[in-house]
Design a protein around this motif. Sequence first.
Motif, PDB file in Angstrom:
ATOM      1  N   THR A   1      -7.583   0.736 -11.555  1.00 52.13           N
ATOM      2  CA  THR A   1      -8.983   0.506 -11.911  1.00 52.13           C
ATOM      3  C   THR A   1      -9.337  -0.975 -11.807  1.00 52.13           C
ATOM      4  N   THR A   2      -8.440  -1.811 -12.322  1.00 52.04           N
ATOM      5  CA  THR A   2      -8.680  -3.267 -12.270  1.00 52.04           C
ATOM      6  C   THR A   2      -8.681  -3.773 -10.841  1.00 52.04           C
ATOM      7  N   TYR A   3      -7.691  -3.348 -10.062  1.00 57.81           N
ATOM      8  CA  TYR A   3      -7.561  -3.856  -8.692  1.00 57.81           C
ATOM      9  C   TYR A   3      -8.729  -3.409  -7.815  1.00 57.81           C
ATOM     10  N   PHE A   4      -9.016  -2.120  -7.803  1.00 61.39           N
ATOM     11  CA  PHE A   4     -10.045  -1.597  -6.901  1.00 61.39           C
ATOM     12  C   PHE A   4     -11.462  -1.965  -7.349  1.00 61.39           C
ATOM     13  N   LYS A   5     -11.615  -2.315  -8.615  1.00 63.38           N
ATOM     14  CA  LYS A   5     -12.934  -2.714  -9.092  1.00 63.38           C
ATOM     15  C   LYS A   5     -13.243  -4.165  -8.744  1.00 63.38           C
TER      16      LYS A   5
ATOM     17  N   LEU B   1       0.820  -1.225   0.000  1.00 64.93           N
ATOM     18  CA  LEU B   1       0.000   0.000   0.000  1.00 64.93           C
ATOM     19  C   LEU B   1       0.849   1.267   0.000  1.00 64.93           C
ATOM     20  N   VAL B   2       1.935   1.248  -0.747  1.00 64.48           N
ATOM     21  CA  VAL B   2       2.808   2.417  -0.885  1.00 64.48           C
ATOM     22  C   VAL B   2       2.507   3.092  -2.220  1.00 64.48           C
ATOM     23  N   PRO B   3       1.995   4.325  -2.222  1.00 67.18           N
ATOM     24  CA  PRO B   3       1.732   5.028  -3.483  1.00 67.18           C
ATOM     25  C   PRO B   3       3.014   5.185  -4.294  1.00 67.18           C
ATOM     26  N   LEU B   4       2.923   4.994  -5.596  1.00 67.80           N
ATOM     27  CA  LEU B   4       4.082   5.124  -6.471  1.00 67.80           C
ATOM     28  C   LEU B   4       4.348   6.604  -6.751  1.00 67.80           C
ATOM     29  N   PRO B   5       5.579   6.951  -7.122  1.00 68.84           N
ATOM     30  CA  PRO B   5       5.923   8.371  -7.318  1.00 68.84           C
ATOM     31  C   PRO B   5       4.958   9.114  -8.231  1.00 68.84           C
ATOM     32  N   LYS B   6       4.570   8.472  -9.339  1.00 70.75           N
ATOM     33  CA  LYS B   6       3.616   9.088 -10.270  1.00 70.75           C
ATOM     34  C   LYS B   6       2.748   7.993 -10.857  1.00 70.75           C
ATOM     35  N   GLU B   7       1.451   8.106 -10.666  1.00 69.68           N
ATOM     36  CA  GLU B   7       0.524   7.099 -11.161  1.00 69.68           C
ATOM     37  C   GLU B   7      -0.287   7.702 -12.299  1.00 69.68           C
ATOM     38  N   GLY B   8      -0.069   7.156 -13.486  1.00 70.07           N
ATOM     39  CA  GLY B   8      -0.690   7.762 -14.660  1.00 70.07           C
ATOM     40  C   GLY B   8      -1.512   6.804 -15.486  1.00 70.07           C
ATOM     41  N   ILE B   9      -1.279   6.810 -16.767  1.00 74.46           N
ATOM     42  CA  ILE B   9      -2.154   6.123 -17.708  1.00 74.46           C
ATOM     43  C   ILE B   9      -2.166   4.607 -17.524  1.00 74.46           C
ATOM     44  N   VAL B  10      -1.074   4.020 -17.047  1.00 73.53           N
ATOM     45  CA  VAL B  10      -1.036   2.573 -16.819  1.00 73.53           C
ATOM     46  C   VAL B  10      -1.397   2.234 -15.381  1.00 73.53           C
ATOM     47  N   VAL B  11      -0.685   2.829 -14.410  1.00 71.41           N
ATOM     48  CA  VAL B  11      -0.924   2.492 -13.000  1.00 71.41           C
ATOM     49  C   VAL B  11      -2.320   2.916 -12.560  1.00 71.41           C
ATOM     50  N   GLU B  12      -2.704   4.137 -12.866  1.00 69.65           N
ATOM     51  CA  GLU B  12      -3.998   4.647 -12.407  1.00 69.65           C
ATOM     52  C   GLU B  12      -5.158   4.107 -13.248  1.00 69.65           C
ATOM     53  N   GLN B  13      -5.021   4.203 -14.574  1.00 74.71           N
ATOM     54  CA  GLN B  13      -6.136   3.857 -15.452  1.00 74.71           C
ATOM     55  C   GLN B  13      -6.302   2.360 -15.678  1.00 74.71           C
TER      56      GLN B  13
ATOM     57  N   ALA C   1     -18.185   6.847   7.461  1.00 78.15           N
ATOM     58  CA  ALA C   1     -17.951   7.820   6.390  1.00 78.15           C
ATOM     59  C   ALA C   1     -16.565   8.434   6.511  1.00 78.15           C
ATOM     60  N   ASP C   2     -16.141   8.764   7.741  1.00 78.93           N
ATOM     61  CA  ASP C   2     -14.819   9.365   7.960  1.00 78.93           C
ATOM     62  C   ASP C   2     -13.714   8.374   7.624  1.00 78.93           C
ATOM     63  N   GLU C   3     -13.879   7.111   8.031  1.00 74.87           N
ATOM     64  CA  GLU C   3     -12.871   6.093   7.747  1.00 74.87           C
ATOM     65  C   GLU C   3     -12.760   5.836   6.251  1.00 74.87           C
ATOM     66  N   ALA C   4     -13.909   5.816   5.579  1.00 76.14           N
ATOM     67  CA  ALA C   4     -13.908   5.614   4.125  1.00 76.14           C
ATOM     68  C   ALA C   4     -13.203   6.762   3.414  1.00 76.14           C
ATOM     69  N   ALA C   5     -13.422   7.992   3.906  1.00 77.31           N
ATOM     70  CA  ALA C   5     -12.781   9.163   3.302  1.00 77.31           C
ATOM     71  C   ALA C   5     -11.270   9.102   3.492  1.00 77.31           C
ATOM     72  N   GLU C   6     -10.827   8.718   4.696  1.00 80.79           N
ATOM     73  CA  GLU C   6      -9.396   8.606   4.973  1.00 80.79           C
ATOM     74  C   GLU C   6      -8.772   7.506   4.128  1.00 80.79           C
ATOM     75  N   LEU C   7      -9.457   6.405   3.975  1.00 78.18           N
ATOM     76  CA  LEU C   7      -8.952   5.305   3.158  1.00 78.18           C
ATOM     77  C   LEU C   7      -8.862   5.708   1.694  1.00 78.18           C
ATOM     78  N   ASP C   8      -9.837   6.467   1.220  1.00 78.70           N
ATOM     79  CA  ASP C   8      -9.821   6.940  -0.148  1.00 78.70           C
ATOM     80  C   ASP C   8      -8.661   7.911  -0.376  1.00 78.70           C
ATOM     81  N   ASP C   9      -8.383   8.775   0.624  1.00 79.66           N
ATOM     82  CA  ASP C   9      -7.268   9.720   0.502  1.00 79.66           C
ATOM     83  C   ASP C   9      -5.929   9.004   0.465  1.00 79.66           C
ATOM     84  N   ALA C  10      -5.860   7.854   1.118  1.00 79.93           N
ATOM     85  CA  ALA C  10      -4.603   7.110   1.159  1.00 79.93           C
ATOM     86  C   ALA C  10      -4.181   6.611  -0.217  1.00 79.93           C
ATOM     87  N   PHE C  11      -5.165   6.502  -1.131  1.00 78.19           N
ATOM     88  CA  PHE C  11      -4.859   6.003  -2.464  1.00 78.19           C
ATOM     89  C   PHE C  11      -4.895   7.103  -3.497  1.00 78.19           C
TER      90      PHE C  11
END
Length: 287
Positions: free
Chosen positions: A258-262, A242-254, A277-287
Motif C-alpha cells: 500500500t505504501t509503495y504503490f501509493k 518485482l518478484v511476488p513473495l510466497p504469501k503477501e498478507g497483513i504486513v506485505v500487502e496492507q 488499458a490492456d497493458e495496465a491490466a497485465e501490469l496489475d495482474d503481475a502484482f
Amino acid sequence: MSESVKNVDDDTALEEQARLQEEELALHGWDFIFSVVVIVFSIFIIAHSLTMPFSGTVGGVKTTWYESPGLLPLFIGAALLLAGIVLFVNNAKENGRTLFMERIKDVNPSGFLISGGGILTYIYIMITWYDFFLASLVFLLFYIGLYYLDEPKISSKLIKLYSAFMVLSVAIFGSGLDETINAGYEFTTDIILIVAAIAIFALFKISEKQYGAEFKRKVKVLALVSFLFPLVICPIFRYFLLVPLPKEGIVVEQVLNTTYFKYAGQKEVKEGKTLSADEAAELDDAF
C-alpha cells in the motif's frame, strides 16, 4: 594454607580449560556433518529453483528475472551453499570428519530433528499460509533464539511455544477453518503470527532479570536481526526485482504494498509512458 588454595584453584582452572577444549572439539565434529547436510540441502533447493521460469511478461513487455518464481529460492539456495562450503572447509582443517566419527555413537537425534523441523515448518507452513514478513520474523526469533541465547530452559520453552503455534496452524488451515476466520477480513489469520512474535519476545524480556546483562544484550541483537532481515529482503524482491513473495498478507500487502504503490510506485507510472488499458491490466495482474 594459601599455597594449597592456590593449587586447588590452578587444578580447577586446568580442568575447566580441558572441558572447554573437549567441547570445542566436539563442536567441530558436529559442525562438519552439519555443513554437509546444508550443502546437500542447498543443492536440492538450487536444482528445483532452476526448473522454474526466469522470465515473463509485464505490461506487454517480455522481461528476464522480474517475473521469476525461481529467483527467491535460487538466492536462498546459493547463500546456503556458500555458508555450507565455508563451514565445511573451516571444520575440515580442524579434523572435523575424524572428530565426528569418534562421537557418532553419542549423537542425540533431537537436535537434528529440531533443526530440520524448524526449516520444514518455515517452508511448508509459515511462508505458505502466512504473510512472508511475519513468517520470517517469527522463524528467526525462534531459530536464532534457540542457538544464539544457548540457554536450555529458554530453548525448551521456545520449542514448546513454537510447536503450539505450528499445531494450531495445521489445525486451522488443514480443516479449512481459515476460510471462515478470514471471511470478514482476508488476513485475520496473520494475527496468529503477530501473537506468536509478541509471545516469543515477551519470553525473552521476562527472562532478562534471571540471566543478566549479557543475555539482555543478546536479546537486543536477536530482535534487531530478526526484524531487519525481512524488512530488507521483502522490498528487494518485491519492488526492485518485482518478484511476488510466497504469501503477501497483513504486513506485505496492507503495509508495504500500500505504501509503495501509493507513493513510489505511483510516481514511477506518472514519469513513464501512458499505458493502454490492456497493458495496465497485465501490469496489475503481475502484482
